[in-house]
Design an enzyme around this catalytic site. Structure first.
Site, PDB file in Angstrom:
ATOM      1  N   HIS A  79      12.892 -16.011  -9.651  1.00 10.69           N
ATOM      2  CA  HIS A  79      12.317 -14.767  -9.144  1.00 10.69           C
ATOM      3  C   HIS A  79      13.282 -13.900  -8.364  1.00 10.69           C
ATOM      4  O   HIS A  79      12.871 -12.877  -7.808  1.00 10.69           O
ATOM      5  CB  HIS A  79      11.119 -15.053  -8.232  1.00 10.69           C
ATOM      6  CG  HIS A  79       9.936 -15.622  -8.926  1.00 10.69           C
ATOM      7  ND1 HIS A  79       8.946 -14.856  -9.488  1.00 10.69           N
ATOM      8  CD2 HIS A  79       9.578 -16.903  -9.153  1.00 10.69           C
ATOM      9  CE1 HIS A  79       8.017 -15.631 -10.019  1.00 10.69           C
ATOM     10  NE2 HIS A  79       8.386 -16.878  -9.828  1.00 10.69           N
ATOM     11  N   LYS A 114       5.028  -2.737   0.369  1.00 13.77           N
ATOM     12  CA  LYS A 114       5.734  -3.955  -0.064  1.00 13.77           C
ATOM     13  C   LYS A 114       6.425  -4.544   1.150  1.00 13.77           C
ATOM     14  O   LYS A 114       6.454  -3.918   2.221  1.00 13.77           O
ATOM     15  CB  LYS A 114       6.756  -3.638  -1.157  1.00 13.77           C
ATOM     16  CG  LYS A 114       7.691  -2.461  -0.810  1.00 13.77           C
ATOM     17  CD  LYS A 114       8.621  -2.108  -1.932  1.00 13.77           C
ATOM     18  CE  LYS A 114       7.989  -1.259  -3.015  1.00 13.77           C
ATOM     19  NZ  LYS A 114       7.882  -1.896  -4.322  1.00 13.77           N
ATOM     20  N   ARG A 115       6.992  -5.769   0.998  1.00 18.25           N
ATOM     21  CA  ARG A 115       7.775  -6.317   2.093  1.00 18.25           C
ATOM     22  C   ARG A 115       8.872  -5.330   2.495  1.00 18.25           C
ATOM     23  O   ARG A 115       9.384  -4.577   1.669  1.00 18.25           O
ATOM     24  CB  ARG A 115       8.414  -7.650   1.665  1.00 18.25           C
ATOM     25  CG  ARG A 115       7.439  -8.805   1.631  1.00 18.25           C
ATOM     26  CD  ARG A 115       6.890  -9.120   2.997  1.00 18.25           C
ATOM     27  NE  ARG A 115       7.860  -9.815   3.816  1.00 18.25           N
ATOM     28  CZ  ARG A 115       7.729 -11.068   4.217  1.00 18.25           C
ATOM     29  NH1 ARG A 115       6.660 -11.787   3.880  1.00 18.25           N
ATOM     30  NH2 ARG A 115       8.642 -11.637   4.976  1.00 18.25           N
ATOM     31  N   LYS A 163      14.862  -2.933  -0.875  1.00 15.16           N
ATOM     32  CA  LYS A 163      13.709  -2.150  -1.340  1.00 15.16           C
ATOM     33  C   LYS A 163      13.798  -0.698  -0.865  1.00 15.16           C
ATOM     34  O   LYS A 163      13.062   0.162  -1.309  1.00 15.16           O
ATOM     35  CB  LYS A 163      12.408  -2.800  -0.880  1.00 15.16           C
ATOM     36  CG  LYS A 163      12.176  -4.179  -1.506  1.00 15.16           C
ATOM     37  CD  LYS A 163      10.878  -4.789  -1.034  1.00 15.16           C
ATOM     38  CE  LYS A 163      10.692  -6.235  -1.473  1.00 15.16           C
ATOM     39  NZ  LYS A 163      10.196  -6.352  -2.854  1.00 15.16           N
ATOM     40  N   THR A 180       5.620  -5.962  -8.852  1.00 14.89           N
ATOM     41  CA  THR A 180       4.292  -5.981  -9.472  1.00 14.89           C
ATOM     42  C   THR A 180       3.423  -4.884  -8.857  1.00 14.89           C
ATOM     43  O   THR A 180       2.483  -4.409  -9.492  1.00 14.89           O
ATOM     44  CB  THR A 180       3.598  -7.354  -9.294  1.00 14.89           C
ATOM     45  OG1 THR A 180       3.783  -7.781  -7.941  1.00 14.89           O
ATOM     46  CG2 THR A 180       4.180  -8.394 -10.238  1.00 14.89           C
ATOM     47  N   LYS A 213       0.528  -2.209 -10.405  1.00 10.21           N
ATOM     48  CA  LYS A 213      -0.814  -1.957  -9.849  1.00 10.21           C
ATOM     49  C   LYS A 213      -1.003  -0.466  -9.604  1.00 10.21           C
ATOM     50  O   LYS A 213      -2.062   0.110  -9.899  1.00 10.21           O
ATOM     51  CB  LYS A 213      -0.992  -2.729  -8.528  1.00 10.21           C
ATOM     52  CG  LYS A 213      -0.987  -4.233  -8.708  1.00 10.21           C
ATOM     53  CD  LYS A 213      -0.733  -4.988  -7.401  1.00 10.21           C
ATOM     54  CE  LYS A 213      -0.328  -6.420  -7.712  1.00 10.21           C
ATOM     55  NZ  LYS A 213       0.237  -7.138  -6.566  1.00 10.21           N
TER      56      LYS A 213
END
Ligand code: 26V
Length: 833
Positions: A379, A570-571, A576, A678, A682
């Site tokens: 992952h 998100k985290r 990110k 993911t 969504k």
């Protein structure tokens, strides 16, 4: 009405338990109502007149659970049909969230339950919102495991999820003056109505001690491990209900218990604490989920957690196998064991130990079975996230496993030497033991050589696996690496969280869309239809109003539901790039302030996410977002134009409110660094347009939706690698940009931190120097993409058309599709058509 401190209420007179209630009750409604009332009275021991929301939730969940017990028990009892194979999904994380709505929706009981509760004077939302959010995971990896379990049930695949029943899930996040603070999470305080405790299902887990070697009857040496310490793993089973109640699988979570509750002799001597010490040490294993997106977590305890649940799972599945089969020889014909990341990678050595030492199989046969049964999902490629364990720790905690790993490695390296004589570089690269930072066991390599298939989670990520971390192993085992692009459960992430859109889709495409997500493609024909667009937009508007209300209730910020809702959830992690989003927010703010009368698109920036407790930079980024929010939200010159909201304590339940309300989905990671994502799926499924880089599964989303329907920007993964190799520095980008310098000066100079001018210096300095995450490098291109988005939003018809086309393109990203691929290409399990 009596108000309690926690905000719940005690309802006295509003009860209406009579069957002669307003709405005519069907037999099913009355039966449900009576069952709920019986659970409330006889299981919880509460009078209806005294019951709070939480009690209604508990009673309702217990009633719903009754509806699945028969199918649940059937899974245990009956051998799986057709292939006779069961899938075992081993994961240290299951981020399940709330289950009430999912279970009743999958059972088709939602309206009956709503009516039954109404007859009791309770709304479904009252009961639903009283359920704690089960946060037994950190983020994407854990949520994927939850979606996959639901999909396996929905596809009728017999499966068990195995994990740990943590007393405390992911920490509760509180934002105090902009700083993240962590508090323990307490999901079990009032009991968990979904689970069945199985005190009789327990396995003994050993640690430490010695290995004795004897001569076996066949002349071969036999090894027997005598652990110095043992802990019991006790099973707790939660039913996993599939769509239309098809199959009810097991989520079996293990709790650690000391074999002896205490040392009575010590207690009687008066050493009360000492008497309990062993119990505390044993039970620490299932105490708390590691917020593991962090630097190396509590090393030894983490390794104990990993071995604990892996060993319990393997012992459990072997026992089940031997109830039906005469020996372990045909194990791989009946089980497929999926390792979710390297956390359960010790399974390679543990399965070998069980087969060779306990079941006395010859080594070679045991190895063949192990590789045939196991497969491994990777992952992340981030070097700091790839697990390795110091050899001395492994030798102390798992001495027999270390011997087994040495032997696996010796045979593996012999084979490499035979095929590539004299290639020492290759040997060092593929060895299971790394020598770089002391001798360490490389769990990725171990999982790789012990599995028949190894998969990445998006096409790009899988390619990068082949090119980078597993380049040499890929050469030795061509074909072993396969791609399985992630997906999300459309039940939870469309039907349950967005009933308005679901009703519209059923109306437009027919009820078939609920079972066949590929039918979403037919929406393309309606994308230009003004009436359909209007209905699509009305659903979005209602969802935005609900989110606006939540923002006001949670942080006291008023936002206009008509503004463009630009969402990054998100985290919090540097790769990110929430920081890039904040920089653009500041640029927009400065521009709006400079020319307030221009025709701006009103924007609401929504951020939500948790930082690992020890990740200071991530916490500083949260603080910056909050500082910017404070300044912007108070500034009258941008009133009605820009609002910034950082919503605390992001979790599955929060996502279920934010996702349906988003207009713009931020998927802006440095290319090559997000394995899949993911949340991107969504949000697009629910009609948000993506602003993003070509990273992870966003690449495939662009292919399915059409890249002209996303706001793509930034460097590609190859370009990022090239810049890094050529000594890129962010100051080059600052010099070339019209506004980046000003933005950095404002942030670095203390405009948003008047109480501490230097607070953000380190952040800004890293952007002008190495700029590892390419924030400065991508800034201008991101700004341009944001401008394109804002312009498009001003043309409602054009925006709505794009939104419909995004939903239309997402059918492929159902986790049912992912699971069908795993079943066909990795597990060799049939999927019912
Ligand atoms: C772990 C760590 C630990 C050490 C510090 C840095 C760091 C960074 C990231 C991680 C995450 C490791 C595994 C993980 O959660 N991966 C996520 O898996 C999702 C499901 O496949 C995928 O969608 C996300 O892109 C990926 O980050």
């Amino acid at each position: 009405m009596v108000w309690y401190q926690d905000g719940s209420t005690l309802r006295r007179p509003a009860l209406n338990t009579s069957v002669a209630a307003a709405a005519p009750a069907t037999a099913e409604v009355s039966a449900l109502r009576d069952l709920i009332l019986r659970k409330l009275t006889y299981t919880l021991g509460k009078a209806a007149s005294e019951a709070r929301d939480r009690d209604w939730f508990m009673a309702t969940a217990l009633a719903v659970r009754d509806h699945v017990v028969d199918r649940f028990l059937a899974q245990m009892r009956d051998r799986p049909a057709a292939s006779g194979k069961t899938v075992y999904y081993l994961s240290l994380e299951f981020l399940i969230g709330r289950l009430l709505r999912e279970n009743i929706s999958n059972l088709g009981l939602t309206e009956e339950l709503r009516a039954a509760l109404a007859e009791l004077g309770v709304t479904l939302d009252q009961a639903r919102l009283a359920e704690p959010d089960a946060a037994l995971g950190n983020g994407g990896l854990g949520r994927l495991a939850a979606c996959f379990l639901e999909s396996m049930s929905s596809l009728g695949i017999p499966a068990f999820g195995y994990g740990i029943r943590y007393d405390h899930g992911l920490f509760r996040q509180i934002i105090r003056e902009g700083w993240q603070q962590e508090y323990p999470e307490d999901w079990l305080t009032f009991g968990n109505p979904w689970e069945f405790a199985r005190p009789e299902i327990r396995h003994r887990i050993g640690f430490g001690g010695e290995v004795a070697t004897e001569n076996g009857h066949d002349g071969e040496p036999r090894h027997r491990w005598h652990p110095g310490e043992t802990v019991d793993a006790v099973a707790y089973d939660t039913p996993v209900v599939g769509w239309r109640g098809k199959q009810v699988n097991h989520l079996r979570l293990w709790r650690a218990r000391a074999p002896d509750p205490m040392r009575l002799d010590a207690f009687n001597r008066g050493d009360h604490l000492g008497a309990l010490a062993e119990q505390v040490r044993a039970e620490a294993i299932s105490k708390v989920l590691y917020p593991s997106d962090d630097s190396p977590a509590g090393q030894e305890l983490r390794l104990r957690q990993e071995y604990f649940f892996t060993s319990a799972a393997l012992q459990d599945l072997l026992r089940r196998h031997l109830r039906a089969e005469p020996s372990v020889a045909n194990l791989a014909d009946h089980v497929a064991i999926q390792l979710n990341d390297t956390h359960p990678a010790i399974a390679v050595a543990e399965l070998m130990r069980l087969l060779v030492d306990e079941h006395e199989l010859p080594w070679a046969e045991a190895w063949r079975i192990t590789c045939a049964a196991l497969s491994y999902t990777n992952h992340t490629l981030l070097p700091e996230a790839l697990e390795t364990w110091p050899v001395p720790l492994m030798e102390r905690l798992l001495p027999r496993h270390m011997q087994i790993i040495y032997r696996i490695n010796a045979e593996h390296l012999d084979a490499v030497r035979a095929a590539h004589p004299g290639d020492d570089r290759l040997l060092a690269s593929v060895s299971l033991i790394g020598e770089d930072h002391g001798r360490r066991v490389r769990m990725g390599q171990l999982a790789f050589v012990g599995s028949h298939k190894v998969n990445g989670v998006s096409a790009l990520h899988t390619d990068l696996m082949r090119q980078t971390v597993f380049h040499d192993l890929n050469g030795l085992f061509p074909g072993r690496i396969v791609n399985k692009t992630n997906g999300v459960s459309f039940r939870r992430w469309l039907m349950q969280c967005n009933p308005g859109l679901t009703a519209l889709l059923v109306d437009a495409l027919g009820p078939r869309v609920l079972d066949a997500p590929e039918a979403l493609a037919e929406l393309r024909a309606l994308a230009g239809d003004a009436v359909f667009q209007g209905r699509f937009a009305a659903v979005k508007r209602a969802n935005k109003e609900a989110l606006a209300l939540r923002i006001r209730e949670q942080i006291g910020v008023r936002v206009d539901p008509g503004a463009l809702f630009d969402v990054q959830i998100k985290r919090i992690h540097e790769y990110k790039r929430q920081l890039l989003n904040v920089l653009q927010t500041v640029a927009l703010y400065e521009a709006m302030r400079a020319q307030p009368m221009r025709d701006w698109t009103p924007v609401v920036k929504v951020f939500s996410g948790k930082a690992a407790p020890g990740y200071h930079r991530a916490k500083l980024i949260i603080k910056l977002a909050c500082d910017v929010a404070r300044v912007v939200n108070r500034d009258p010159s941008v009133r009605g134009l820009l609002k910034v909201a950082f919503l605390p304590n992001y979790n599955v339940s929060a996502a279920e409110v934010i996702v349906p309300a988003a207009d713009l989905s931020e998927q802006i990671s440095t290319a090559g660094m997000e394995a899949s994502g993911t949340g991107n799926m969504k949000l697009a499924l629910n009609g948000a347009l993506t602003i993003g880089t070509l990273d992870g599964a966003t690449v495939e989303m662009a292919e399915h939706i059409g890249c002209e329907h996303l706001f793509l920007f930034g460097l590609s993964a190859a370009e990022v690698a090239e810049r890094r190799a050529n000594g890129w520095r962010g100051e080059t980008a600052v010099a070339a940009s019209d506004c980046l310098g000003e933005v950095l000066d404002a942030i670095g100079g203390g405009v948003f931190s008047p109480d501490d001018h230097g607070r953000y210096r380190p952040l800004v300095d890293s952007l002008t120097a190495e700029d590892w995450f390419m924030v400065a490098a991508d800034f201008d291109s991101y700004l341009a993409a944001q401008t394109r988005a804002a312009l498009l939003y001003r043309d409602p018809q054009a925006w709505r058309r794009e939104a419909v086309l995004n939903t239309a393109g997402m059918g492929w990203f159902s986790s049912d599709r992912s699971i069908a691929e795993y079943a066909g290409e990795i597990w060799n399990v049939p999927v019912a058509p």
